[in-house]
Scaffold this active site. Structure first.
Site, PDB file in Angstrom:
ATOM      1  CG  ASP A   1     -11.565  35.391 -18.889  1.00  0.00           C
ATOM      2  OD1 ASP A   1     -13.145  35.682 -19.291  1.00  0.00           O
ATOM      3  OD2 ASP A   1     -10.805  35.125 -19.741  1.00  0.00           O
TER       4      ASP A   1
ATOM      5  CG  HIS B   1     -20.202  32.241 -19.300  1.00  0.00           C
ATOM      6  ND1 HIS B   1     -21.153  31.710 -20.350  1.00  0.00           N
ATOM      7  CD2 HIS B   1     -19.010  32.097 -19.713  1.00  0.00           C
ATOM      8  CE1 HIS B   1     -20.429  31.473 -21.202  1.00  0.00           C
ATOM      9  NE2 HIS B   1     -19.040  31.932 -21.009  1.00  0.00           N
TER      10      HIS B   1
HETATM   11  C1  SDX Z   1     -16.009  35.338 -21.465  1.00  0.00           C
HETATM   12  O1  SDX Z   1     -19.884  33.840 -24.071  1.00  0.00           O
HETATM   13  C2  SDX Z   1     -18.780  33.358 -23.949  1.00  0.00           C
HETATM   14  O2  SDX Z   1     -18.662  31.901 -24.235  1.00  0.00           O
HETATM   15  C3  SDX Z   1     -17.723  34.115 -23.608  1.00  0.00           C
HETATM   16  C4  SDX Z   1     -16.482  33.166 -23.283  1.00  0.00           C
HETATM   17  C5  SDX Z   1     -15.645  32.694 -24.151  1.00  0.00           C
HETATM   18  O3  SDX Z   1     -15.004  31.741 -23.983  1.00  0.00           O
HETATM   19  O4  SDX Z   1     -16.076  33.207 -25.393  1.00  0.00           O
HETATM   20  O5  SDX Z   1     -16.842  32.579 -22.076  1.00  0.00           O
HETATM   21  C6  SDX Z   1     -15.490  34.001 -22.555  1.00  0.00           C
HETATM   22  O6  SDX Z   1     -16.204  36.414 -22.120  1.00  0.00           O
HETATM   23  C7  SDX Z   1     -16.292  34.784 -20.311  1.00  0.00           C
HETATM   24  C8  SDX Z   1     -16.970  36.194 -19.280  1.00  0.00           C
HETATM   25  C9  SDX Z   1     -15.753  37.083 -18.864  1.00  0.00           C
HETATM   26  N1  SDX Z   1     -16.498  38.529 -18.299  1.00  0.00           N
HETATM   27  C10 SDX Z   1     -16.331  38.552 -17.136  1.00  0.00           C
HETATM   28  O7  SDX Z   1     -15.919  37.695 -16.210  1.00  0.00           O
HETATM   29  C11 SDX Z   1     -16.798  40.006 -16.834  1.00  0.00           C
HETATM   30  C12 SDX Z   1     -17.814  39.758 -15.555  1.00  0.00           C
HETATM   31  N2  SDX Z   1     -18.821  39.146 -16.025  1.00  0.00           N
HETATM   32  C13 SDX Z   1     -20.201  39.971 -16.369  1.00  0.00           C
HETATM   33  O8  SDX Z   1     -19.853  41.049 -17.116  1.00  0.00           O
HETATM   34  C14 SDX Z   1     -21.227  38.994 -16.715  1.00  0.00           C
HETATM   35  O9  SDX Z   1     -21.348  37.851 -16.032  1.00  0.00           O
HETATM   36  C15 SDX Z   1     -21.089  38.443 -18.304  1.00  0.00           C
HETATM   37  C16 SDX Z   1     -20.940  39.611 -19.194  1.00  0.00           C
HETATM   38  C17 SDX Z   1     -20.062  37.689 -18.617  1.00  0.00           C
HETATM   39  C18 SDX Z   1     -22.467  37.879 -18.434  1.00  0.00           C
HETATM   40  O10 SDX Z   1     -23.648  38.912 -18.408  1.00  0.00           O
HETATM   41  P1  SDX Z   1     -25.138  38.606 -18.426  1.00  0.00           P
HETATM   42  O11 SDX Z   1     -25.611  37.541 -19.331  1.00  0.00           O
HETATM   43  O12 SDX Z   1     -25.732  39.880 -18.538  1.00  0.00           O
HETATM   44  O13 SDX Z   1     -25.098  38.025 -16.787  1.00  0.00           O
HETATM   45  P2  SDX Z   1     -26.486  37.849 -16.043  1.00  0.00           P
HETATM   46  O14 SDX Z   1     -27.648  37.922 -17.106  1.00  0.00           O
HETATM   47  O15 SDX Z   1     -26.267  36.198 -15.786  1.00  0.00           O
HETATM   48  O16 SDX Z   1     -26.663  38.634 -14.933  1.00  0.00           O
HETATM   49  C19 SDX Z   1     -27.666  38.217 -13.861  1.00  0.00           C
HETATM   50  C20 SDX Z   1     -27.445  38.939 -12.548  1.00  0.00           C
HETATM   51  C21 SDX Z   1     -27.561  40.674 -12.940  1.00  0.00           C
HETATM   52  O17 SDX Z   1     -27.889  41.123 -11.806  1.00  0.00           O
HETATM   53  P3  SDX Z   1     -29.350  41.557 -11.411  1.00  0.00           P
HETATM   54  O18 SDX Z   1     -29.689  42.394 -12.555  1.00  0.00           O
HETATM   55  O19 SDX Z   1     -30.109  40.142 -11.582  1.00  0.00           O
HETATM   56  O20 SDX Z   1     -29.461  42.008 -10.065  1.00  0.00           O
HETATM   57  O21 SDX Z   1     -25.834  38.861 -12.205  1.00  0.00           O
HETATM   58  C22 SDX Z   1     -25.276  40.088 -12.196  1.00  0.00           C
HETATM   59  C23 SDX Z   1     -25.913  40.945 -13.041  1.00  0.00           C
HETATM   60  O22 SDX Z   1     -25.702  42.429 -12.930  1.00  0.00           O
HETATM   61  N3  SDX Z   1     -23.769  39.915 -12.750  1.00  0.00           N
HETATM   62  C24 SDX Z   1     -22.861  40.149 -11.997  1.00  0.00           C
HETATM   63  C25 SDX Z   1     -21.721  39.540 -12.545  1.00  0.00           C
HETATM   64  N4  SDX Z   1     -22.221  38.986 -13.861  1.00  0.00           N
HETATM   65  C26 SDX Z   1     -23.718  39.132 -13.566  1.00  0.00           C
HETATM   66  N5  SDX Z   1     -22.587  40.571 -10.643  1.00  0.00           N
HETATM   67  C27 SDX Z   1     -21.639  41.036 -10.392  1.00  0.00           C
HETATM   68  N6  SDX Z   1     -20.342  40.498 -10.874  1.00  0.00           N
HETATM   69  C28 SDX Z   1     -20.547  39.743 -12.016  1.00  0.00           C
HETATM   70  N7  SDX Z   1     -19.507  39.408 -12.819  1.00  0.00           N
END
Ligand code: SDX
Length: 428
Positions: free
Chosen positions: A363, A306
């Protein structure tokens, strides 16, 4: 806490005020930055950028706190109805008993949709995604209420538009599911409350009396409340920026539905269920293999991570606890729940996820409950939109009442410098 910051740039120093909110969050107010320094800020994904000062929802990502108008999500999910929470988000206070009764009656009077709206479904090919249908339906509503197109109209007209949207959304969502199954559409019944009416229109049928299961009604009520608002997430920011051009509320909500559809946002609940089914059907339940693929960056762990929560998403906690009780009350078991819990336990003990502060989000568990309630997977994000509607409306209304500027970010240009125009003969 200081109320200003000093920026040193090109041998000059500049002072900018610091805003501090009621929960002690602080922000540098940079309205004069470009005029004074010639600089703009750059912040891809707006990770460090506030777009507004809002009184609606507070999140603390480090502590896993979520409050609507100051009330903890736990209290609201367990003690309020979805209509109470919608009223709270939109009008700022929990309704009194009289206000709630009047509001429920107001919404009941607007649950029917124009008969022509049903004809729109005839253009959708079978199997078309429910979110594409919902987007269409939201913008279609603007065609039936031309008086609502001027968002600067009087508050009564705006409140009527708000009531129409809130009241018609369940009717439209139920129509989408019914049409998807080729079943006859059911009309809303004034004898039912908001959530029961939605469940009746969705799961009832013309051949028999509908009996509402209180377990299902309670679960649906809780799911809608948990999704109702979440400060400046992707879809809410979209609703605000579209509304900032003085587009009408229906158009702004249609844009919010579009943004929510994305698998990184609201579309994740459908992706989570498909991921869990894939682990069951293709990976032989091998959670370790899946987590390794995630660590090898071959896939995302859907329902995890998140932008704001660097701790447990409080909504995921509530949903995880509800999963067990709802499934057992419904006399159902679901191997996907076991896979989800095994996945969560393994991830929360794996340094890769711990270091990146990746926890289950809203989710991760919601789809298991939606499935247990009888919804097809492709309807999950429509259900997210049904819950999020009052939050979108509240945020749009606040942006209009605050008379906020049109949203128009700047950029850093990195394309070609000026060059002369070659004739087509001279182009290689
Ligand atoms: C919602 O914003 C909100 O409030 C949204 C929401 C709402 O109520 O409106 O809460 C609803 O959209 C919840 C999120 C649902 N999406 C997912 O579950 C999809 C999977 N999640 C990812 O796409 C991701 O976590 C995000 C998009 C939600 C957040 O992305 P960020 O902010 O870019 O993540 P981050 O900067 O914290 O990532 C840090 C690291 C990265 O790796 P490195 O480059 O450091 O090696 O964590 C990794 C990312 O690649 N990472 C994941 C991951 N999420 C982040 N790796 C694997 N699986 C994941 N789900």
């Amino acid at each position: 806490m200081s109320n200003k910051v000093t920026l040193q740039y090109a041998d000059k120093s500049y002072e900018f005020p610091v805003l501090t909110g009621t929960e002690n969050e602080s922000a540098i107010e940079i309205a004069k930055l470009r005029a004074q320094t010639g600089l703009i800020t750059f912040d891809e994904g707006f990770r460090n950028t506030g777009s507004t000062v809002s009184n609606i929802t507070f999140l603390d990502g480090e502590k896993g706190i979520l409050r609507y108008r100051g009330y903890d999500i736990d209290d609201l999910a367990n003690k309020a109805s979805f209509v109470e929470v919608a009223y709270l988000l939109i009008y700022g206070e929990l309704p009194t008993a009289a206000q709630l009764k009047a509001y429920e009656e107001e919404l009941t009077m607007h649950t029917l949709v124009h008969e022509n709206l049903k004809k729109v479904f005839d253009v959708f090919p079978s199997g078309s995604h429910p979110m594409g249908q919902l987007m269409t339906m939201m913008s279609c509503l603007s065609s039936f209420y031309p008086n609502s197109l001027n968002p600067n109209s009087n508050p009564d007209e705006t409140n009527l538009t708000i009531s129409r949207l809130l009241a018609k959304m369940p009717t439209i969502c139920a129509m989408i599911q019914k049409k998807g199954k080729g079943h006859p559409v059911l009309y809303p019944q004034n004898k039912y409350d908001y959530v029961t009416n939605f469940l009746y229109m969705t799961f009832g049928n013309v051949s028999e009396e509908f009996v509402a299961d209180p377990v299902v009604v309670d679960a649906m009520n809780k799911l809608l409340i948990l999704h109702a608002d979440h400060e400046q997430n992707c879809s809410t920011s979209t609703v605000r920026i579209v509304g900032s051009s003085h587009a009408n509320l229906y158009a702004s909500i249609a844009a919010g539905v579009a943004a929510l559809w994305g698998p990184r946002h609201g579309g994740a609940n459908q992706e989570v269920l498909e991921m869990l089914e894939g682990i069951r059907d293709n990976d032989n339940g091998d959670v370790k293999k899946v987590l390794q693929e995630v660590k090898d960056k071959k896939r995302l762990l859907m329902g995890f991570g998140h932008r704001v929560y660097r701790n447990f998403d409080p909504r995921a906690k509530i949903l995880k606890a509800s999963c067990d009780s709802i499934l057992s009350k419904l006399g159902k078991t679901d191997p996907l729940l076991n896979i989800a819990m095994e996945l969560e336990a393994a991830a929360l003990n794996d340094p890769y996820f711990v270091e990146r502060k990746l926890y289950p989000n809203v989710d991760f568990y919601s789809g298991i409950i939606y499935k247990a309630l009888g919804f097809p997977t492709q309807m999950f994000t429509v259900l997210f939109a049904l819950g999020r509607l009052p939050g979108w409306i509240a945020q749009w209304k606040e942006m209009r009442e605050h008379k906020e500027d049109i949203g128009r970010p700047r950029q850093v240009y990195n394309g070609p410098a000026q060059r002369s125009f070659p004739s087509i003969a001279d182009r290689k």
